[in-house]
Design a protein around this motif. Structure first.
Motif, short mmCIF file in Angstrom:
data_model
loop_
_atom_site.label_atom_id
_atom_site.label_comp_id
_atom_site.label_asym_id
_atom_site.label_seq_id
_atom_site.Cartn_x
_atom_site.Cartn_y
_atom_site.Cartn_z
N GLN A 113 0.73 -1.25 0.00
CA GLN A 113 -0.05 -0.03 0.03
C GLN A 113 0.96 1.21 0.04
O GLN A 113 1.97 1.27 0.57
CB GLN A 113 -1.01 0.02 1.40
N PRO A 114 0.44 2.29 -0.69
CA PRO A 114 1.32 3.51 -0.61
C PRO A 114 1.23 4.16 0.76
O PRO A 114 0.22 4.01 1.46
CB PRO A 114 0.78 4.44 -1.60
N MET A 115 2.46 4.64 1.13
CA MET A 115 2.38 5.25 2.37
C MET A 115 1.92 6.59 2.61
O MET A 115 1.29 6.75 3.81
CB MET A 115 4.04 5.18 2.75
N TYR A 116 1.80 7.19 1.70
CA TYR A 116 1.52 8.55 1.77
C TYR A 116 0.11 9.14 1.41
O TYR A 116 -0.52 10.06 1.84
CB TYR A 116 2.51 9.59 1.22
N GLY A 117 -0.46 8.41 0.42
CA GLY A 117 -1.62 8.90 -0.16
C GLY A 117 -2.46 7.62 -0.94
O GLY A 117 -2.19 6.61 -0.82
N GLY A 118 -3.76 8.16 -1.08
CA GLY A 118 -4.81 7.14 -1.31
C GLY A 118 -4.91 6.09 -0.73
O GLY A 118 -4.71 5.83 0.43
N THR A 123 7.42 5.31 8.41
CA THR A 123 7.42 3.95 8.66
C THR A 123 6.95 3.44 10.05
O THR A 123 6.12 2.46 10.33
CB THR A 123 8.98 3.29 8.26
N TYR A 124 7.38 4.28 11.13
CA TYR A 124 6.88 3.79 12.41
C TYR A 124 5.31 4.00 12.53
O TYR A 124 4.90 3.17 13.08
CB TYR A 124 7.61 4.88 13.37
N PHE A 125 4.77 5.02 11.93
CA PHE A 125 3.31 5.14 11.94
C PHE A 125 2.56 4.04 11.21
O PHE A 125 1.57 3.49 11.62
CB PHE A 125 2.77 6.40 11.39
N GLU A 180 3.88 0.98 10.48
CA GLU A 180 4.16 -0.33 11.41
C GLU A 180 3.63 -0.53 12.74
O GLU A 180 2.88 -1.51 13.25
CB GLU A 180 5.68 -0.42 11.87
N GLN A 181 3.27 0.69 13.28
CA GLN A 181 2.43 0.80 14.60
C GLN A 181 0.85 0.95 14.57
O GLN A 181 0.19 0.71 15.48
CB GLN A 181 2.76 2.04 15.56
N GLY A 182 0.52 0.65 13.23
CA GLY A 182 -1.03 0.72 12.72
C GLY A 182 -1.55 1.96 13.08
O GLY A 182 -2.93 2.22 13.16
N GLU A 183 -0.81 2.96 13.36
CA GLU A 183 -1.27 4.30 13.49
C GLU A 183 -1.68 5.18 12.40
O GLU A 183 -2.04 6.23 12.43
CB GLU A 183 -0.23 5.23 14.40
N ALA A 184 -1.42 4.67 11.12
CA ALA A 184 -1.38 5.27 9.83
C ALA A 184 -2.64 4.62 9.18
O ALA A 184 -2.93 3.44 9.55
CB ALA A 184 -0.21 5.04 9.08
#
Length: 176
Positions: free
Chosen positions: A31-36, A168-170, A172-176
């Motif tokens: 999945q893209p990290m920053y958008g969509g 990456t932290y966000f 991996e922590q499921g905060e994103a």
């Protein structure tokens, strides 16, 4: 075969390759990290929730400005719940030495220890490093400009590393 048929065949093969790549990455959970995507850019919103600490010197201010520019991309109206603080060390080493013992080239080493906290509790602590080279020129002004450019490049590189690691932290922590 005519050139038109080859061009059409190439276009079809490229399209099929792109579709295959899209299917392969979707199947592996990419999945893209920053958008969509399903999370609708949550990493960007989490980055926007970071308050960036003060830096003491010119190079630190360059790094801080670049970090702020990147984390504020999702919007300035996001409440700040994280604090990012850092301490930096800038050193240089002469590497190109002539027979007369004068240097012609140098490396700038920029090391930043940073810490992300939430409600006073440390959630992430890392170190980012960058090396940039520059020529030591005979003209004193040109040598200063060359060194400052290398320092700026190192600071911007460290800023990109920090933002990427925070993202990456966000995720991996499921905060994103």
């Amino acid at each position: 075969m005519s050139g038109r048929v080859l061009t059409t065949r190439r276009a079809l093969l490229r399209g099929a390759g792109a579709a295959g790549l899209a299917l392969a990455t979707a199947a592996c959970g990419y999945q893209p990290m920053y958008g969509g995507g399903a999370r609708n850019g949550m990493a960007s919103r989490q980055l926007a929730a970071i308050r960036v600490g003060i830096a003491g010197d010119r190079i630190g201010q360059i790094m801080r400005t670049e970090i702020e520019r990147q984390v504020a991309a999702a919007g300035r109206n996001v409440p700040k719940v994280y604090n990012l603080s850092f301490s930096a060390d800038l050193t240089s080493t002469e590497v190109g030495i002539r027979k007369d013992a004068t240097a012609t080239r140098a490396n700038v080493f920029y090391t930043v220890d940073y810490e992300l906290t939430r409600d006073g509790e440390r959630v992430l602590q890392k170190t980012a490093r960058s090396i940039a080279s520059y020529n030591i020129l005979d003209d004193q002004y040109a040598a200063i400009v060359s060194r400052e450019d290398a320092e700026r490049r190192a600071a911007e590189d460290v800023a990109r590393q920090i933002v990427n690691r925070l993202s990456t932290y966000f995720v991996e922590q499921g905060e994103a």
